[in-house]
Design an enzyme around this catalytic site. Structure first.
Site, PDB file in Angstrom:
ATOM      1  N   HIS A 161      62.795   6.468  58.096  1.00 35.95           N
ATOM      2  CA  HIS A 161      61.602   7.039  57.459  1.00 35.95           C
ATOM      3  C   HIS A 161      61.284   8.460  57.885  1.00 35.95           C
ATOM      4  O   HIS A 161      60.283   9.010  57.448  1.00 35.95           O
ATOM      5  CB  HIS A 161      60.374   6.166  57.748  1.00 35.95           C
ATOM      6  N   LYS A 206      45.893  11.373  52.641  1.00 34.39           N
ATOM      7  CA  LYS A 206      47.054  10.905  53.402  1.00 34.39           C
ATOM      8  C   LYS A 206      46.726  11.103  54.867  1.00 34.39           C
ATOM      9  O   LYS A 206      45.725  11.741  55.202  1.00 34.39           O
ATOM     10  CB  LYS A 206      48.303  11.709  53.016  1.00 34.39           C
ATOM     11  N   ARG A 207      47.557  10.549  55.761  1.00 30.75           N
ATOM     12  CA  ARG A 207      47.351  10.823  57.176  1.00 30.75           C
ATOM     13  C   ARG A 207      47.254  12.328  57.412  1.00 30.75           C
ATOM     14  O   ARG A 207      47.935  13.110  56.750  1.00 30.75           O
ATOM     15  CB  ARG A 207      48.521  10.244  58.004  1.00 30.75           C
ATOM     16  N   LYS A 243      51.355   7.167  43.344  1.00 31.60           N
ATOM     17  CA  LYS A 243      50.125   6.499  42.900  1.00 31.60           C
ATOM     18  C   LYS A 243      49.271   7.458  42.083  1.00 31.60           C
ATOM     19  O   LYS A 243      48.671   7.062  41.075  1.00 31.60           O
ATOM     20  CB  LYS A 243      49.315   6.032  44.117  1.00 31.60           C
ATOM     21  N   LYS A 259      52.207  17.806  56.820  1.00 33.11           N
ATOM     22  CA  LYS A 259      51.669  17.576  55.474  1.00 33.11           C
ATOM     23  C   LYS A 259      50.803  18.754  55.002  1.00 33.11           C
ATOM     24  O   LYS A 259      50.448  18.849  53.839  1.00 33.11           O
ATOM     25  CB  LYS A 259      50.866  16.272  55.445  1.00 33.11           C
ATOM     26  N   THR A 264      54.457   8.238  48.947  1.00 26.38           N
ATOM     27  CA  THR A 264      54.163   7.260  47.894  1.00 26.38           C
ATOM     28  C   THR A 264      52.796   7.562  47.286  1.00 26.38           C
ATOM     29  O   THR A 264      52.530   7.175  46.160  1.00 26.38           O
ATOM     30  CB  THR A 264      54.168   5.817  48.438  1.00 26.38           C
TER      31      THR A 264
HETATM   32  C1  LIG Z   1      49.926   5.332  49.754  1.00 27.68           C
HETATM   33  C2  LIG Z   1      49.178   5.372  51.010  1.00 27.68           C
HETATM   34  C3  LIG Z   1      49.605   6.196  52.059  1.00 27.68           C
HETATM   35  C4  LIG Z   1      50.815   7.094  51.958  1.00 27.68           C
HETATM   36  O1  LIG Z   1      50.398   8.364  51.459  1.00 27.68           O
HETATM   37  P1  LIG Z   1      51.388   9.615  51.481  1.00 27.68           P
HETATM   38  O2  LIG Z   1      50.663  10.622  50.649  1.00 27.68           O
HETATM   39  O3  LIG Z   1      52.649   9.172  50.835  1.00 27.68           O
HETATM   40  O4  LIG Z   1      51.530  10.032  52.881  1.00 27.68           O
HETATM   41  C5  LIG Z   1      48.872   6.220  53.233  1.00 27.68           C
HETATM   42  N1  LIG Z   1      47.767   5.468  53.374  1.00 27.68           N
HETATM   43  C6  LIG Z   1      47.313   4.676  52.378  1.00 27.68           C
HETATM   44  C7  LIG Z   1      46.077   3.877  52.589  1.00 27.68           C
HETATM   45  C8  LIG Z   1      47.997   4.595  51.166  1.00 27.68           C
HETATM   46  O5  LIG Z   1      47.546   3.787  50.206  1.00 27.68           O
END
Ligand SMILES: *Cc1c(COP(=O)(O)O)cnc(C)c1O
Length: 810
Positions: free
Chosen positions: A354, A545-546, A657, A551, A653
């Site tokens: 990852h 995101k985190r 979404k 990022k 991911t």
């Molecule tokens: C999808 C998701 C992530 C991943 O987000 P990235 O933008 O791909 O880093 C992290 N936390 C939650 C709660 C998510 O639903």
């Protein structure tokens, strides 16, 4: 026997009332919302239980080949709405709750999230379970039943404050405690060798108790199982100590081992709790291996055909100790020879990487492993010796090659490289996007690819359309149902048919009204959680995101301040109103990430309260990001920020979404953004900045961020404003720790190099947003192109190419 609470209860409404009376133990006429939630959950639970029993019976009878998915994290979120949808109980439950003057949505929102993960890696595991169940794959997820999940984030005076997330404090209707399923996991001690046989004399042990969560498939009666392990001290309390009045000592023995399943450690944390983390990893792997071996021996006479009946997948390196554990079980407990055991092992394991970032690759000090898992360390040394003997034949005499490949890092304190153990022990290794998989074999695993080129492959991530479209976005789902029929839930490729509608004004009108309604819902949530009023007519620009330097939330903030300064300089220009929305948690020990959260709040305070700005620009931070918060944010987004330095984001991911819900992406040429671009079309995505080879070339040629600072007045003005304390007048130097590393410290993630391109591209975003018809058309094109990003596609590919398991279609 009838599985419902009362033999007379047939409608969902009757079943809810029956469960209120019989299971929850309250008067149905006086039930509180929370009690209604419990009773509604029980209605679904009864059906899940039936499906679980039937699925298990069938798989046992067929001696099915199964996949075992080992993961430290499962970010499941809430269960109720998803379970009701999978069981076709949504309408009945809504009716039943209406009789109690409640809305299903409000009742569902009372459930706490099961947040047993940090971010993308854990949510991926949850999406995968949904797809495994839906595809009818005989499958088990295994992890830890953390008493406290991901911490709850609150914001006090702009700063992140962490609170324990005690999601289990009122119990959960969704777990099935398996009182009979308990295994002993041992730790510590030493190893003796008698007649060529190794005997591990352990000095500590803990019991692992199984708790199952049943994951229902959609459009099938099949379910998958998430089996989570709880650590329980073998002897509950030291009764001797207790009787002599030493209650602290009586409890400490219990705590010493039970703390293994107390907390989820952030994967990006400090040495604190390192030993406990290693114990956690071994704890859940050892219990899971015993469980799968027991299942195998229930169906087969010996372990000789283990690899034919189980595929074990390592979600990142956290469960990699499983390779050594299987060797230990086969050799030490079942008398296999080393070559026999190794052949089985390497036909059983597969591994997903990852991250490419060296600092994120897991290693354990040899001394710590010696202390906690002495026998496993011996086994790892033997695996390493045999492996290096094999590798030496490829480049004879090349010592550097062998040093790079070794499972032991000998520079400084000797450490075990868990990624190397995973690669050597697995028949397939995959990255999670096309770019990431290519970079894996060109960078961190290039030496391994010299030896085993065929082991490496790609499996681009995906997300489940059931949660991330059907559940999160009921408005758009209804429109899709009317337009395409309901089949997209199980065959997301059907979204492609929307392309034919991109010029259909009536469809576009409905699509826009739905986005608008979702923005109103999000605006209300923002008001409720932050007190800030935002206009649903502004462009909702979202980065959730985190919080992590790679990022580049900070690059986003640089743009926000640039825009603020530009509006002040030219207040009467036709600015496109924007609301910039952040959400995300910072690891509690990650000071720079926490400082970025504080900066977002400080800048927001300045901008949001500047009367010259009004609705032209707002900046908000939604607290406590998690799955349920994401389900509100994703459908309300116009613009999706995916702006990592090219070559650093393995896949992402969140990007999937958001696009699936009709947001346009502004992003770098990184991770799955590249494949999103290929699927939605170049004209429907905003790609900016350096590409991966350009990042590398600039680093090689010599990157001088100071030149960008000196030569770009807008950039200089923004950085000076932050550095000089314009947003922190009470503490002028508060953000020098963020700005100095950019200007003077080498700007590791190259924000300054990408700044101009990013800001220019944001202007293109504004131009398109001024033409609502065109924006809408492109948003529709995004939804239409996202069929490839269903986790069903990903899991079908894993099943076919890595696990060799037939999805069973019912
Ligand atoms: C999808 C998701 C992530 C991943 O987000 P990235 O933008 O791909 O880093 C992290 N936390 C939650 C709660 C998510 O639903």
């Amino acid at each position: 026997m009838n599985a419902s609470a009362s033999p007379l209860a047939t409608t969902s409404s009757e079943q809810i009332n029956a469960h209120l009376l019989h299971t929850v133990g309250v008067d149905p006429n006086r039930a509180s919302p929370n009690e209604l939630m419990q009773a509604t959950a029980q209605v679904a639970r009864a059906q899940l239980s039936k499906r679980w029993v039937a699925t298990q019976a069938k798989e046992r009878q067929q001696k099915a080949r199964r996949v075992v998915y080992l993961s430290m994290e499962f970010l499941m979120g809430r269960t109720l709405s998803n379970a009701l949808a999978a069981l076709n109980l949504t309408d009945g439950a809504a009716q039943g709750l209406a009789e109690h003057a409640q809305k299903l949505e409000d009742i569902a929102n009372l459930e706490p999230d099961a947040a047993l993960g940090n971010g993308g890696l854990g949510r991926l595991a949850a999406c995968f379970l949904d797809s495994m169940a839906t595809l009818g794959l005989p499958s088990w997820g295994y992890g830890i039943r953390y008493e406290y999940g991901m911490f709850a984030q609150e914001i006090q005076d702009g700063c992140q404050v962490e609170y324990p997330d005690s999601w289990l404090k009122d119990g959960t209707p969704w777990e099935f405690p398996r009182a009979d399923i308990t295994y002993t996991v041992r730790f510590g001690g030493w190893v003796t060798h008698e007649n060529e046989k190794a005997v591990w004399q352990s000095t500590g042990e803990v019991a692992a108790k199984a708790y199952d969560m049943v994951v229902p498939g959609h459009g099938t009666d099949k379910v998958s199982t998430l089996r989570l392990w709880k650590a329980v001290a073998p002897d509950h309390i030291d009764l001797g100590a207790f009787n002599s009045g030493d209650y602290a000592r009586a409890a400490s023995a219990k705590n010493e081992y039970e703390n293994i399943s107390w907390v989820l450690y952030p994967n990006d944390s400090t040495p604190a709790g390192r030993e406990l983390r290693l114990k956690q990893e071994y704890f859940f792997v050892a219990a899971s291996m015993q469980d799968l071996i027991q299942r195998h021996l229930d169906e087969h006479p010996s372990l000789h055909n283990l690899d034919e009946h189980v595929a074990i997948h390592l979600n990142d390196t956290h469960p990699a100790i499983g390779v050594a554990e299987l060797m230990r079980i086969l050799c030490d407990e079942h008398n296999f020879t080393w070559p026999q055991a190794w052949a089985i092992c390497t036909k059983t394991f597969s591994y997903t990487n990852h991250t490419l970032m060296p600092e994120a690759l897991e290693t354990w000090p040899v001394s710590l492993m010696q202390h906690v898992l002495p026998r496993h360390l011996e086994i790892i040394f033997r695996i390493n010796k045999e492996f290096l003997d094999h590798a030496a034949r490829f480049l004879p005499g090349d010592h550097e090659f062998l040093k790079r490949l070794s499972l032991i890092d000998e520079t400084g304190e000797r450490r075990v490289r868990m990624a190397h153990l995973s690669v050597v022990g697995s028949h397939h290794i995959n990255g999670v996007s096309a770019l990431h998989s290519e970079l894996l074999v060109r960078t961190i695993f290039s030496d391994f690819a010299t030896i085993w080129p065929d082991r490496f492959t790609n499996m681009t991530n995906g997300v489940t359309p059931r949660r991330w479209l059907a559940q999160a976005n009921p408005g758009l789902s209804a429109l899709l149902d009317d337009t395409l029929g309901t089949g997209w839930r199980l065959d997301l490729g059907q979204l492609k048919r929307l392309e034919a509608l991109q010029d259909n004004a009536a469809f576009a009108e409905k699509f826009r009204a739905i986005k608008r309604a979702n923005k109103v819902r999000l605006a209300n949530y923002i008001e409720k959680t932050t007190g800030i009023t935002v206009s649903p007519d502004s462009l909702f620009d979202v980065q959730v995101k985190r919080i992590h330097e790679y990022k580049r939330q900070l690059l986003n903030v640089l743009h926000v301040i640039t825009r603020y300064q530009a509006i002040l300089a030219d207040p009467h220009a036709p600015w496109v109103p924007r609301t910039v929305i952040f959400a995300g948690k910072a690891a509690s020990s990650y000071q720079s990430a926490k400082s970025i959260i504080r900066l977002i709040h400080d800048v927001g305070l300045t901008i949001n309260n500047d009367p010259r700005i009004g609705d032209k620009l707002k900046l908000v931070f939604i607290p406590n990001y998690g799955v349920s918060v994401a389900e509100i944010i994703m459908p309300g987004a116009d613009l999706s920020e995916q702006i990592s330095t090219a070559g650093t984001e393995a896949s992402g991911t969140g990007n999937m979404k958001l696009a699936l819900n009709g947001a346009l992406t502004i992003g770098t040429d990184d991770g799955a953004n590249i494949e999103i671009r290929q699927n939605v079309g170049d004209d429907n995505i905003f790609i900016f900045g350096l590409k991966t080879p350009e990042v590398r070339a600039l680093k090689v040629a010599g990157y001088h961020p100071l030149n960008y600072y000196n030569n770009d007045p807008a950039l200089k003005a923004v950085l000076d404003a932050i550095a000089n304390g314009q947003f922190s007048p009470d503490e002028l130097g508060r953000y020098r720790g963020l700005t100095d590393p950019l200007i003077w410290g080498g700007d590791h993630y190259m924000l300054l190099a990408d700044y101009a391109s990013y800001v220019a591209t944001q202007t293109l975003v504004d131009e398109l947003y001024r033409k609502p018809d065109q924006w809408c058309q492109r948003a529709i094109r995004n939804v239409a192109g996202m069929g490839a990003f269903s986790s069903d596609r990903t899991i079908a590919a894993y099943a076919r190419d890595i696990w060799s398991i037939e999805p069973e279609h019912t």
